[in-house]
Design an enzyme around this catalytic site. Structure first.
Site, PDB file in Angstrom:
ATOM      1  N   CYS A 173      62.492  71.033 -49.809  1.00 43.80           N
ATOM      2  CA  CYS A 173      63.339  72.413 -49.965  1.00 43.80           C
ATOM      3  C   CYS A 173      64.191  72.450 -48.875  1.00 43.80           C
ATOM      4  O   CYS A 173      64.228  71.515 -47.994  1.00 43.80           O
ATOM      5  CB  CYS A 173      62.157  73.432 -49.949  1.00 43.80           C
ATOM      6  SG  CYS A 173      61.367  73.657 -48.283  1.00 43.80           S
TER       7      CYS A 173
ATOM      8  N   CYS B 274      62.547  71.985 -45.591  1.00 42.35           N
ATOM      9  CA  CYS B 274      62.384  70.551 -45.189  1.00 42.35           C
ATOM     10  C   CYS B 274      63.589  69.838 -44.636  1.00 42.35           C
ATOM     11  O   CYS B 274      63.616  68.951 -43.885  1.00 42.35           O
ATOM     12  CB  CYS B 274      61.946  69.983 -46.464  1.00 42.35           C
ATOM     13  SG  CYS B 274      60.312  70.571 -47.363  1.00 42.35           S
TER      14      CYS B 274
ATOM     15  N   ARG C  71      64.107  67.780 -41.144  1.00 46.45           N
ATOM     16  CA  ARG C  71      64.748  66.532 -41.014  1.00 46.45           C
ATOM     17  C   ARG C  71      65.548  66.498 -39.945  1.00 46.45           C
ATOM     18  O   ARG C  71      65.508  65.444 -39.322  1.00 46.45           O
ATOM     19  CB  ARG C  71      65.051  65.850 -42.564  1.00 46.45           C
ATOM     20  CG  ARG C  71      63.777  65.828 -43.438  1.00 46.45           C
ATOM     21  CD  ARG C  71      64.435  64.976 -44.496  1.00 46.45           C
ATOM     22  NE  ARG C  71      63.400  65.152 -45.624  1.00 46.45           N
ATOM     23  CZ  ARG C  71      63.633  64.707 -46.819  1.00 46.45           C
ATOM     24  NH1 ARG C  71      64.952  64.177 -47.404  1.00 46.45           N
ATOM     25  NH2 ARG C  71      62.580  64.676 -47.789  1.00 46.45           N
TER      26      ARG C  71
ATOM     27  N   CYS D 201      63.550  80.545 -50.588  1.00 47.54           N
ATOM     28  CA  CYS D 201      64.335  80.084 -49.461  1.00 47.54           C
ATOM     29  C   CYS D 201      65.764  79.892 -50.246  1.00 47.54           C
ATOM     30  O   CYS D 201      65.943  79.756 -51.477  1.00 47.54           O
ATOM     31  CB  CYS D 201      63.999  78.944 -48.944  1.00 47.54           C
ATOM     32  SG  CYS D 201      63.491  77.738 -50.055  1.00 47.54           S
TER      33      CYS D 201
ATOM     34  N   CYS E 137      60.559  76.340 -51.387  1.00 48.05           N
ATOM     35  CA  CYS E 137      60.038  76.289 -49.859  1.00 48.05           C
ATOM     36  C   CYS E 137      58.623  76.928 -50.151  1.00 48.05           C
ATOM     37  O   CYS E 137      57.685  76.657 -49.332  1.00 48.05           O
ATOM     38  CB  CYS E 137      60.724  77.277 -49.015  1.00 48.05           C
ATOM     39  SG  CYS E 137      62.433  76.708 -48.447  1.00 48.05           S
TER      40      CYS E 137
END
Length: 173
Positions: free
Chosen positions: A41, A44, A48, A104, A130
């Site tokens: 998502c 995420c 990262r 999200c 999300c």
């Protein structure tokens, strides 16, 4: 012990160990995406990016660990770990208490000078939601694990920063 931690932080190996640990986290996320079919998502993707910042900070620290450049690396470490923690915490809250209507974003909002989703679309383009839990291990989802990991990394970073500061000398008779 604090002196040993300071000496350890002045060795290239310590910074490369941090970089290797963060690289393992990044590769694990990519493995889940490409080999296990987990869809990242937008949070995420942001996590990262924050971890990539931590990787860059660790590599900066490895360049010249005995110079003041180390302080820039520690500052980058703390900022990236705190950002990773905040993003993972937000995603954990969305998963534990999903909203009825809101969700999200579908597109990441990177700065114009750092369009990671255009430079590396396979890594930084979100395709998931999300609130989807997806993978769990020991009853914890991936963002819950990252809350703990990034929290530990932040505390270690604070300790490393604290030992860099000069100790006041004690008056001895």
């Amino acid at each position: 012990m604090l002196r040993k931690l300071k000496l350890f932080s002045q060795h290239r190996g310590a910074w490369l160990l941090l970089a290797a640990g963060v690289l393992v986290l990044e590769l694990t996320a990519l493995g889940f995406q490409f080999f296990l079919g987990q869809k990242p998502c937008v949070l995420c993707v942001y996590q990262r990016a924050a971890l990539a910042g931590l990787l860059v900070a660790a590599l900066i620290g490895a360049i010249a660990p005995k110079t003041p450049l180390r302080f820039i690396a520690i500052l980058g470490w703390l900022i990236a770990a705190a950002k990773t923690f905040a993003l993972a915490w937000d995603q954990t809250q969305l998963q534990l208490h999903p909203p009825l209507f809101a969700t999200c974003d579908f597109l990441p909002r990177f700065p114009q000078w750092l369009p990671l989703n255009h430079w590396f679309p396979a890594i930084f383009t979100p395709t998931g939601n999300c609130t989807d839990k997806g993978w769990e291990w020991l009853s914890m989802t991936m963002p819950q694990w990252l809350v703990g990991i990034s929290g530990v990394l932040f505390v270690i970073g604070l300790l490393v920063l604290a030992v860099q500061l000069p100790c006041p000398k004690k008056n001895r008779p």
